[in-house]
Scaffold this motif. Structure first.
Motif, short mmCIF file in Angstrom:
data_model
loop_
_atom_site.label_atom_id
_atom_site.label_comp_id
_atom_site.label_asym_id
_atom_site.label_seq_id
_atom_site.Cartn_x
_atom_site.Cartn_y
_atom_site.Cartn_z
N ASN A 85 -7.66 1.57 0.50
CA ASN A 85 -7.84 1.50 -0.95
C ASN A 85 -6.61 1.99 -1.70
OD1 ASN A 85 -8.51 4.07 0.17
ND2 ASN A 85 -9.38 4.69 -1.80
N ILE A 86 -5.73 2.70 -1.00
CA ILE A 86 -4.52 3.24 -1.61
C ILE A 86 -3.27 2.56 -1.05
CG2 ILE A 86 -3.12 5.33 -1.94
CD1 ILE A 86 -5.78 6.92 -1.78
N PHE A 87 -3.18 2.50 0.27
CA PHE A 87 -2.04 1.86 0.91
C PHE A 87 -2.39 1.47 2.33
CE2 PHE A 87 1.98 1.51 3.15
CZ PHE A 87 2.78 0.84 2.24
N ARG A 88 -2.07 0.25 2.70
CA ARG A 88 -2.33 -0.21 4.07
C ARG A 88 -0.99 -0.44 4.76
NH1 ARG A 88 -6.54 -2.03 6.75
NH2 ARG A 88 -7.89 -2.18 4.94
N GLY A 89 -0.77 0.32 5.82
CA GLY A 89 0.52 0.28 6.50
C GLY A 89 0.92 -1.09 6.98
N GLY A 105 2.03 -3.34 4.19
CA GLY A 105 3.34 -2.90 3.70
C GLY A 105 4.44 -3.36 4.63
N SER A 106 4.14 -3.29 5.93
CA SER A 106 5.10 -3.75 6.93
C SER A 106 5.34 -5.24 6.80
CB SER A 106 4.57 -3.41 8.33
OG SER A 106 5.40 -3.94 9.33
N ALA A 107 4.26 -5.99 6.53
CA ALA A 107 4.37 -7.44 6.42
C ALA A 107 5.23 -7.83 5.23
CB ALA A 107 2.99 -8.06 6.31
N GLN A 108 5.31 -6.97 4.22
CA GLN A 108 6.10 -7.28 3.04
C GLN A 108 7.54 -6.79 3.16
OE1 GLN A 108 4.00 -5.97 -0.51
NE2 GLN A 108 2.06 -6.65 0.34
N GLY A 109 7.94 -6.40 4.36
CA GLY A 109 9.33 -6.07 4.58
C GLY A 109 9.62 -4.59 4.76
N MET A 155 2.90 6.25 5.35
CA MET A 155 2.35 6.20 3.99
C MET A 155 0.84 5.97 4.04
SD MET A 155 5.37 4.05 2.08
CE MET A 155 4.57 4.03 0.48
N GLY A 156 0.39 5.10 4.95
CA GLY A 156 -1.04 4.88 5.11
C GLY A 156 -1.76 6.14 5.56
#
Length: 245
Positions: free
Chosen positions: A63-67, A70-74, A83-84
């Motif tokens: 709900n806040i950050f999915r690792g 985030g990795s998939a976006q570079g 961060m997750g």
């Protein structure tokens, strides 16, 4: 002598792990924490705690950050995963606050040391908290990147000698296909670990399923949106799927 609970059946399990996703805490919002939803889940946990069940919890951070996304976006995967993990600490603190407002003593125990915020993970201390009837919320996953909170929940459940893992989802069990988009989806009442892996059913990731299988840890999948669902299953009622050997 009566304690007012003589008609209450003994719970099916004495010590359990409750695994819920971070998304479960955001209610109808698309992001973050929805306080009424957090309070509703906390009340559900309290109702089971009142039965005398020792409860561990692991809450995701999606709900806040999915690792992984985030990795998939570079973003570099390790950084994204850390961060997750921090997001799970935020969710754990929110759940701790909600539970303690209901009078349930709670400890947040982090795999990443942050002493000003919560306790570091020490297995024997965590077991002692459970014995003292405190709810233990395990945060920051396993403390390692590349491992999901599903795997963290299974690992901590094994270390704490839990009798079962309860996976709270949006549906009342495991289906052969997505019941939201397929009216003919069939729910399993029981299914083996091997079948879950072979059929690629999205219950938990493969590492978590294999770890649960190797440690003889049943997984009970139920709807977190069903009022009283968690307590009902502990009392031997309700609708769910059990994954076992």
């Amino acid at each position: 002598m009566s304690d007012g609970q003589t008609n209450q059946p003994a719970p099916a399990y004495k010590r359990v792990m409750l695994k819920i996703s971070g998304e479960a805490l955001m209610g109808d919002q698309g992001f973050g924490l929805h306080p009424p939803t957090v309070e509703r889940i906390a009340r559900e946990v309290k109702s089971c705690h009142d039965l005398g069940v020792e409860i561990c919890m692991v809450i995701g951070g999606g709900n806040i950050f999915r690792g992984l996304s985030g990795s998939a976006q570079g973003m570099e995967r390790t950084t994204a995963d850390y961060m997750g993990m921090l997001a799970t600490v935020m969710n754990a603190l929110a759940m701790q606050s909600a539970l303690e407002q209901l009078g349930v003593f709670t400890r947040v125990i982090s795999a990443i040391p942050m002493d000003q915020v919560c306790e570091p993970y020490i297995r024997r201390r965590a077991v002692r908290h459970l014995e003292k009837k405190r709810v233990c919320i395990f945060a920051a996953g396993t403390g390692n990147p590349y491992f999901t909170t599903d795997t963290a929940a299974t690992l901590r459940a094994s270390e704490m000698a839990c009798e079962a893992i309860f996976k709270g989802t949006k549906v009342d069990g495991i289906y052969d296909k997505d019941p939201v988009t397929n009216e003919d989806a069939v729910r399993f009442s029981k299914i083996s670990f091997d079948d879950v892996l072979q059929k690629h059913l999205k219950v938990m990731d493969a590492s978590a399923i294999a770890l649960a299988r190797d440690n003889h840890m049943p997984i009970i999948v139920f709807s977190l949106d069903e009022p009283g669902g968690f307590r009902g299953i502990l009392a031997g009622e309700g609708t769910y799927t059990i994954v076992h050997e």
